[in-house]
Design a protein around this motif. Structure first.
Motif: not given
Length: 283
Positions: A11, A14-15, A26, A28, A208, A213, A245
């Motif tokens: 990932n 990732l939200k 998600l 992502s 990113c 994350n 990740t």
């Protein structure tokens, strides 16, 4: 019979944008990498399916994604209803790492059986079937880059491969996805204004970094020693971007130069020889 490759995923960000009952929505970006489990599938003459795990990250459980998939497929497809299989899986992908090994295994076995027995099922129905095994499973139907904007099984396939070189670090710590999500208190409110440009790696990594994350802090609550790993990673020079990740516990570090990757791996091994590291690239 040739072994089948079951690839891991990363990932890149990732939200968590919404909570709905027991599910989370998600946002992502998913890429697959050239780290893979190796699978061999054979028909057997017994009355049950059997999974044999071996390799560094073998598990002894017979309650797993592949067994559940085979049960479901036998109910769904008359062609294989009377068939049973021995499935041999060499586990090279660490367990509980956020690299998607179990989901990838299920999708890889599904693709093999679908092709071998010429099963008639659409791509849409394939995703629905695999989503019953695990929300991440449909991501592994092919190796394309995916942008998730829903609960996992709904995603957009993207045209470009960012061609990233990474160093993976696994702290030999298996994290339960369910437990990590249970520690999540804050839901992100994002506007999705950041465009994703794969042709410009610098801009891609800026996106990113911007998203990050959301499961990192919940993972730290469960495993505080992840802070020690983060402190170690933050001291590495020439790293363009790093993050955890999935729900963890593996981290990935992105570098522009292979020499920097090798130097970082040597430094990690010197500082913490117990850590598992692997140099990989996107596929």
């Amino acid at each position: 019979m040739k072994n089948i490759k079951s690839y891991a995923k990363i990932n890149l960000f990732l939200k968590i944008t919404r909570r709905q009952k027991n599910f989370h929505k998600l946002y992502s970006l998913i890429v697959q990498i050239n780290l893979y489990d190796e699978i061999l599938i054979k028909e057997n003459k017994r009355k049950e399916n059997t999974i044999f795990f071996f390799g560094k990250y073998k598990t002894n459980t017979q309650n797993n994604t592949v067994i559940n998939l085979l049960r479901l497929m036998k109910k769904r497809f008359p062609t294989i209803k009377s068939k049973n299989f021995d499935v041999y899986i060499k586990k090279n992908i660490p367990n509980g790492s956020g690299l998607g090994g179990a989901s990838s295994n299920a999708a890889t076995v599904f693709n093999f059986i679908k092709r071998k027995y010429k099963l008639q099922i659409s791509e849409k129905d394939s995703k629905k079937l695999l989503a019953k095994i695990g929300k991440d499973c449909p991501l592994f139907l092919n190796q394309k880059v995916k942008l998730i904007q829903s609960f996992g099984e709904q995603f957009k396939e993207l045209k470009y491969n960012p061609k990233l070189n990474m160093l993976l670090i696994y702290p030999n710590l298996s994290l339960s996805t369910k437990k990590v999500f249970s520690k999540l208190k804050k839901i992100s409110n994002i506007s999705f204004k950041k465009s994703i440009n794969f042709r410009d790696k610098k801009k891609l990594l800026e996106v990113c970094k911007y998203y990050g994350n959301d499961l990192l802090n919940p993972a730290i609550k469960i495993a505080p020693k992840l802070k020690t790993l983060i402190n170690l990673i933050s001291k590495i020079e020439d790293c363009n971007f790093y993050s955890m990740t999935g729900s963890g516990s593996a981290f990935f570090l992105i570098f522009s130069k292979k020499k920097s990757l090798l130097n970082a791996q040597k430094m990690i091994k010197k500082q913490r020889s117990s850590l598992w590291t692997k140099i990989v690239k996107t596929i």
